[in-house]
Design an enzyme around this catalytic site. Sequence first.
Site, PDB file in Angstrom:
ATOM      1  N   GLY A 137       0.819  -1.206   0.000  1.00  0.00           N
ATOM      2  CA  GLY A 137       0.000   0.000   0.000  1.00  0.00           C
ATOM      3  C   GLY A 137       0.849   1.250   0.000  1.00  0.00           C
ATOM      4  N   PRO A 138       0.226   2.404  -0.218  1.00  0.00           N
ATOM      5  CG  PRO A 138      -1.281   3.910  -1.119  1.00  0.00           C
ATOM      6  CD  PRO A 138      -1.210   2.583  -0.446  1.00  0.00           C
ATOM      7  N   PRO A 139       2.572   4.912   1.106  1.00  0.00           N
ATOM      8  CG  PRO A 139       4.499   6.064   0.529  1.00  0.00           C
ATOM      9  CD  PRO A 139       3.235   5.545  -0.046  1.00  0.00           C
ATOM     10  N   GLY A 140       2.223   5.722   4.575  1.00  0.00           N
ATOM     11  CA  GLY A 140       1.375   6.397   5.546  1.00  0.00           C
ATOM     12  C   GLY A 140       0.048   5.743   5.846  1.00  0.00           C
TER      13      GLY A 140
ATOM     14  N   GLY B   8      -0.300   2.858   7.320  1.00  0.00           N
ATOM     15  CA  GLY B   8      -0.202   2.129   8.583  1.00  0.00           C
ATOM     16  C   GLY B   8       0.391   0.748   8.496  1.00  0.00           C
ATOM     17  CE  LYS B   9       3.536   0.010   3.234  1.00  0.00           C
ATOM     18  NZ  LYS B   9       3.061   1.409   3.087  1.00  0.00           N
TER      19      LYS B   9
ATOM     20  CB  SER C 253      -5.164   1.941 -16.230  1.00  0.00           C
ATOM     21  OG  SER C 253      -4.261   2.877 -15.698  1.00  0.00           O
TER      22      SER C 253
ATOM     23  CE  LYS D 167      -6.036   3.396 -11.983  1.00  0.00           C
ATOM     24  NZ  LYS D 167      -6.143   2.539 -13.167  1.00  0.00           N
TER      25      LYS D 167
END
Length: 760
Positions: free
Chosen positions: A350-353, A355-356, A663, A706
């Site tokens: 997932g994207p940064p930030g 919560g990984k 896409s 998106k």
Amino acid sequence: MDYTILVMLLKDLVILPHQEIKLELKDEISKKIVKVSNKKYNNRVLIVNPTTTSKEPSVEDLPKIGVATYIKNKLELSNGNLRLTLKGEKRVEVLDYNSFSDEIICADVMDINLPSLDEDNRNVLLKKLKEAMTQYLDASPNISNSIFTLVSENDDLDFLTDAITSFLPLKPSKKLQYMSEANYEKRALSLIKDIKLEIKYLKLEEKIDNRVEMKLSEEQEEYYLKEKIKEIESLLGIKDTSSDTYKYYQKLESLAIPKKSHDKLFEEIKKLERMNYSSPETATLQSYLDWTLNLPWQVLSKENLNAKKVMTSLNKSHYGLEKIKKRIVDYINIKNINPSLPSPIICLVGPPGVGKTTITKSIAAALNREFYKISVGGLNDSVELVGSRRTYLGALPGKVMQGLRKCGTSNPVILIDEVDKMVKDYKGDPASTLLDILDSTQNKTFVDNYIEEPFDLSNVLFILTANDLKNIPYTLIDRLEIIELASYTVYEKVDICKKYILPKIYKDLNLTKKLVIKDETIINIINNYTKEAGVRNLTRVLKTLVTKIVTTKSSMVVNDQNLSKYLEETVNDHEVSKINSPGIVNALAYTSFGGATFKVECAIYEGREEVMVTGSLGDVLKESIKVAVSYLKENKLIKEDALKEKTIHIHLLDGATKKEGPSCGVAITTAILSEIYQVLIEQTISFTGEISLKGDILKIGGLREKIIAAYNAKIKTVYIPLLNQNDLKEIPKKILDKLEIKKVSNYQEIYQDLFKNNIA
């Protein structure tokens, strides 16, 4: 005979004719010389030694005598270096140095022909040289018989002087003098003097050695007496409990360790016991035993297997992230049925930030396990993971074993961060090494290079993180359980802010008074002061806001009117800029930082019939443009001569950002039609989807991100592939209610919708 040969410079190493030496080349220039020599010069190179000590000698610093050599053998090493075996052939005279390329020089050389020496003089010199060498060999009893045989059986004075020079322990500067002297008569005379001088040195060394030996014998006597005392104490049952070896024995016996490993470590401790403590090997062996005996061999922390308590703990620390929470609860439920169940290998993408990392810490806390983080972003050396051999200087175990020792248990939660940013190069392939660590079928007997004994890693819960699924190494991805963590919507961010971020800030700053702030103001902060998929930057902005209010002793009431007083910088670029001309459409993209909107521009003008593309596009996007043009021509959505002798220029705005992915075909096709028919596409409309040559709209990834990006940019209508309709379930109803989602299966549907009634 004159000829040309490539030149290789050696500074601290001298090679003589008939001598073989081994070299390890690190610099790229020398590697290129070897490569060119192999192709064009029959593996011959000229070795010369510069007369200056400067790092970059000039041509004037190069001597007029060098040794032509043959590259007898070469081997490419795993560290990227090149190992050569060079054999000296003959001295040559350099006529001129020339430039072969920008980095390589070559030399025009000729063979050196000396007048033959008088037979009587030659025989006398030969006899004197052999006598001197025989005396030297007698004074050095430990020398190999090979040189003795060579001296006694060879009568070639030229060959013999070079062979003896290469054998004698002379300084490089002295050997360089012999290499530069072409006249073997002069070499022989000088060599006889040097041999006699070496004999004097040997006799002097012998005297010194005798004195040292006497001193050592006294120390050995002391050592012998100490060992005898130890043996007597052992027979009487007296143990020195203060000794290191006694502590090592005690530690070993307390470990639940396999028998083979136990026996091996027992022998290592005995070896240490027999060692003289002044030996340099003692410290190395002690370090090895300290590491190995302090590992948590089969030491397990008591795990919390209460599914309800774990879920409560995770909900308390993190908003959302339902997929990973549910997976951990499933793991606990199955573990209660089968305690020997191997831990899953989970990869959070997932994207940064979003919560990984923090959710992984919370999982460790909820399960009552220790936590350790290993960052592999940019890692290109497998040794970092599996350790180095303990014979190497500064050797250490790999990061996994270091983590286990720090945790003190063999069942921690280990976070392996940024697996999509590992690097594969000449130093190794960390992804393949990581597979040995993660795979439960292999890691039961994982062997670290330093520890050298099998260690069971099957109890470790490995959780990996990545920003981009496409960049996770292929060797890993099919073994991982991928869980994608999507971007947060603005409404989710408001909830996170109120329930998690602000309470944590109050606690960190030890505040009793709290902000009075409405949801609308929080949304204002999210939309105008942050730009991210997660909440990392939002946390930073809110902490700045609270800190400024507290330090300036201002009112704790925050609203849209006084917000700019505390927060100066805005990043208000969510709303798309106005479209005021045909040939421009909004497209949606999924990046490693979440969803994004960008514009596709099309310009058509007189010129060659070709397609130009700009905007830092990858190969897939370039192919999408070709497919779009072919589709329009084949299905006659444009007039036959519409593109005749016309250049189509497609540009994707924000040229500094690399764009790749299947896409954007629908947006590109729409932009071309818009430009050809001069039909303005409303700025509130956006597109995502790939197009086939027959106009079919293909399924895409990252729809949630998106759609969120479209909502944030105040888009009203989004065209998506019909094949993605099931993905709409993951999108909050609040967002879907404010967007018109048009699901299309073929481009003809878009054409009918936007162009059919608008074309004159």
